[in-house]
Design a protein around this motif. Structure first.
Motif, PDB file in Angstrom:
ATOM      1  N   THR A  19       0.858  -1.177   0.000  1.00  0.00           N
ATOM      2  CA  THR A  19       0.000   0.000   0.000  1.00  0.00           C
ATOM      3  C   THR A  19       0.894   1.226   0.000  1.00  0.00           C
ATOM      4  O   THR A  19       1.974   1.223   0.589  1.00  0.00           O
ATOM      5  N   ALA A  20       0.455   2.255  -0.681  1.00  0.00           N
ATOM      6  CA  ALA A  20       1.231   3.494  -0.762  1.00  0.00           C
ATOM      7  C   ALA A  20       0.273   4.649  -0.984  1.00  0.00           C
ATOM      8  O   ALA A  20      -0.799   4.473  -1.555  1.00  0.00           O
ATOM      9  N   ASN A  21       0.673   5.803  -0.538  1.00  0.00           N
ATOM     10  CA  ASN A  21      -0.161   6.976  -0.768  1.00  0.00           C
ATOM     11  C   ASN A  21       0.420   7.867  -1.859  1.00  0.00           C
ATOM     12  O   ASN A  21       0.159   9.053  -1.902  1.00  0.00           O
ATOM     13  N   VAL A  22       1.215   7.266  -2.735  1.00  0.00           N
ATOM     14  CA  VAL A  22       1.746   7.960  -3.903  1.00  0.00           C
ATOM     15  C   VAL A  22       1.498   7.081  -5.132  1.00  0.00           C
ATOM     16  O   VAL A  22       1.464   5.859  -5.028  1.00  0.00           O
ATOM     17  N   PRO A  23       1.316   7.673  -6.300  1.00  0.00           N
ATOM     18  CA  PRO A  23       1.052   6.896  -7.512  1.00  0.00           C
ATOM     19  C   PRO A  23       2.328   6.259  -8.069  1.00  0.00           C
ATOM     20  O   PRO A  23       3.440   6.675  -7.742  1.00  0.00           O
ATOM     21  N   PHE A  24       2.156   5.245  -8.912  1.00  0.00           N
ATOM     22  CA  PHE A  24       3.298   4.630  -9.596  1.00  0.00           C
ATOM     23  C   PHE A  24       3.990   5.642 -10.498  1.00  0.00           C
ATOM     24  O   PHE A  24       5.187   5.797 -10.445  1.00  0.00           O
ATOM     25  N   ASP A  25       3.214   6.284 -11.371  1.00  0.00           N
ATOM     26  CA  ASP A  25       3.816   7.068 -12.447  1.00  0.00           C
ATOM     27  C   ASP A  25       3.305   8.497 -12.609  1.00  0.00           C
ATOM     28  O   ASP A  25       3.869   9.237 -13.364  1.00  0.00           O
ATOM     29  N   GLU A  26       2.236   8.876 -11.971  1.00  0.00           N
ATOM     30  CA  GLU A  26       1.601  10.157 -12.255  1.00  0.00           C
ATOM     31  C   GLU A  26       1.990  11.218 -11.227  1.00  0.00           C
ATOM     32  O   GLU A  26       1.304  11.394 -10.224  1.00  0.00           O
ATOM     33  N   PRO A  27       3.076  11.950 -11.447  1.00  0.00           N
ATOM     34  CA  PRO A  27       3.548  12.909 -10.441  1.00  0.00           C
ATOM     35  C   PRO A  27       2.596  14.069 -10.198  1.00  0.00           C
ATOM     36  O   PRO A  27       2.626  14.681  -9.137  1.00  0.00           O
ATOM     37  N   LEU A  47       7.804  -4.877  -9.100  1.00  0.00           N
ATOM     38  CA  LEU A  47       6.432  -4.930  -8.581  1.00  0.00           C
ATOM     39  C   LEU A  47       5.427  -5.072  -9.717  1.00  0.00           C
ATOM     40  O   LEU A  47       4.488  -5.870  -9.624  1.00  0.00           O
ATOM     41  N   ARG A  48       5.613  -4.301 -10.765  1.00  0.00           N
ATOM     42  CA  ARG A  48       4.709  -4.400 -11.917  1.00  0.00           C
ATOM     43  C   ARG A  48       4.733  -5.808 -12.509  1.00  0.00           C
ATOM     44  O   ARG A  48       3.707  -6.353 -12.886  1.00  0.00           O
ATOM     45  N   GLU A  49       5.926  -6.391 -12.590  1.00  0.00           N
ATOM     46  CA  GLU A  49       6.045  -7.746 -13.119  1.00  0.00           C
ATOM     47  C   GLU A  49       5.331  -8.743 -12.208  1.00  0.00           C
ATOM     48  O   GLU A  49       4.660  -9.658 -12.680  1.00  0.00           O
ATOM     49  N   MET A  50       5.454  -8.565 -10.901  1.00  0.00           N
ATOM     50  CA  MET A  50       4.798  -9.455  -9.942  1.00  0.00           C
ATOM     51  C   MET A  50       3.278  -9.330 -10.020  1.00  0.00           C
ATOM     52  O   MET A  50       2.562 -10.310  -9.830  1.00  0.00           O
ATOM     53  N   CYS A  51       2.783  -8.139 -10.299  1.00  0.00           N
ATOM     54  CA  CYS A  51       1.334  -7.891 -10.339  1.00  0.00           C
ATOM     55  C   CYS A  51       0.675  -8.462 -11.579  1.00  0.00           C
ATOM     56  O   CYS A  51      -0.541  -8.673 -11.591  1.00  0.00           O
ATOM     57  N   ARG A  52       1.446  -8.671 -12.627  1.00  0.00           N
ATOM     58  CA  ARG A  52       0.909  -9.161 -13.903  1.00  0.00           C
ATOM     59  C   ARG A  52      -0.275  -8.327 -14.374  1.00  0.00           C
ATOM     60  O   ARG A  52      -1.265  -8.843 -14.870  1.00  0.00           O
ATOM     61  N   GLY A  53      -0.190  -7.020 -14.139  1.00  0.00           N
ATOM     62  CA  GLY A  53      -1.245  -6.122 -14.587  1.00  0.00           C
ATOM     63  C   GLY A  53      -2.417  -5.984 -13.633  1.00  0.00           C
ATOM     64  O   GLY A  53      -3.353  -5.252 -13.904  1.00  0.00           O
ATOM     65  N   ASN A  54      -2.388  -6.669 -12.500  1.00  0.00           N
ATOM     66  CA  ASN A  54      -3.490  -6.618 -11.532  1.00  0.00           C
ATOM     67  C   ASN A  54      -3.196  -5.620 -10.418  1.00  0.00           C
ATOM     68  O   ASN A  54      -2.938  -5.997  -9.278  1.00  0.00           O
ATOM     69  N   ILE A  55      -3.226  -4.364 -10.754  1.00  0.00           N
ATOM     70  CA  ILE A  55      -2.995  -3.303  -9.770  1.00  0.00           C
ATOM     71  C   ILE A  55      -4.338  -2.672  -9.444  1.00  0.00           C
ATOM     72  O   ILE A  55      -5.042  -2.206 -10.331  1.00  0.00           O
ATOM     73  N   LEU A  56      -4.690  -2.683  -8.181  1.00  0.00           N
ATOM     74  CA  LEU A  56      -5.947  -2.095  -7.730  1.00  0.00           C
ATOM     75  C   LEU A  56      -5.649  -0.724  -7.141  1.00  0.00           C
ATOM     76  O   LEU A  56      -4.960  -0.609  -6.137  1.00  0.00           O
ATOM     77  N   GLU A  57      -6.139   0.301  -7.796  1.00  0.00           N
ATOM     78  CA  GLU A  57      -5.926   1.663  -7.314  1.00  0.00           C
ATOM     79  C   GLU A  57      -7.194   2.134  -6.624  1.00  0.00           C
ATOM     80  O   GLU A  57      -8.279   2.136  -7.210  1.00  0.00           O
ATOM     81  N   VAL A  58      -7.048   2.502  -5.367  1.00  0.00           N
ATOM     82  CA  VAL A  58      -8.174   3.005  -4.582  1.00  0.00           C
ATOM     83  C   VAL A  58      -7.925   4.484  -4.336  1.00  0.00           C
ATOM     84  O   VAL A  58      -6.870   4.866  -3.843  1.00  0.00           O
ATOM     85  N   THR A  59      -8.879   5.304  -4.695  1.00  0.00           N
ATOM     86  CA  THR A  59      -8.721   6.744  -4.499  1.00  0.00           C
ATOM     87  C   THR A  59      -9.844   7.246  -3.599  1.00  0.00           C
ATOM     88  O   THR A  59     -10.876   6.623  -3.440  1.00  0.00           O
ATOM     89  N   GLY A  60      -9.613   8.383  -3.013  1.00  0.00           N
ATOM     90  CA  GLY A  60     -10.603   9.000  -2.154  1.00  0.00           C
ATOM     91  C   GLY A  60      -9.952   9.946  -1.181  1.00  0.00           C
ATOM     92  O   GLY A  60      -8.728  10.084  -1.151  1.00  0.00           O
TER      93      GLY A  60
END
Length: 64
Positions: A19-27, A47-60
């Motif tokens: 979990t992180a409170n910063v985005p992967f790529d969008e500064p 991390l991206r390779e481990m996720c195999r494209g299954n990244i769940l982004e929760v915003t709010g």
């Protein structure tokens, strides 16, 4: 240090929850910081390779 942990889990086929409170790529979202800036490009790439494209982004709004 983070890369060593991520890489060890990758090499041993172990799961990881991040979990992180910063985005992967969008500064623009945080005013300049991305996960790449904090833990490095190699760690984010792994991390991206481990996720195999299954990244769940929760915003709010922040609940702290």
């Amino acid at each position: 240090m983070m890369y060593a942990i991520i890489n060890a889990r990758y090499n041993n086929g172990l799961p990881m929850l991040l979990t992180a409170n910063v985005p992967f790529d969008e500064p623009w979202i945080t005013g300049g910081l991305t996960l790449k800036d904090i833990i490095g490009v190699p760690a984010v790439s792994r991390l991206r390779e481990m996720c195999r494209g299954n990244i769940l982004e929760v915003t709010g709004p922040d609940r702290r």
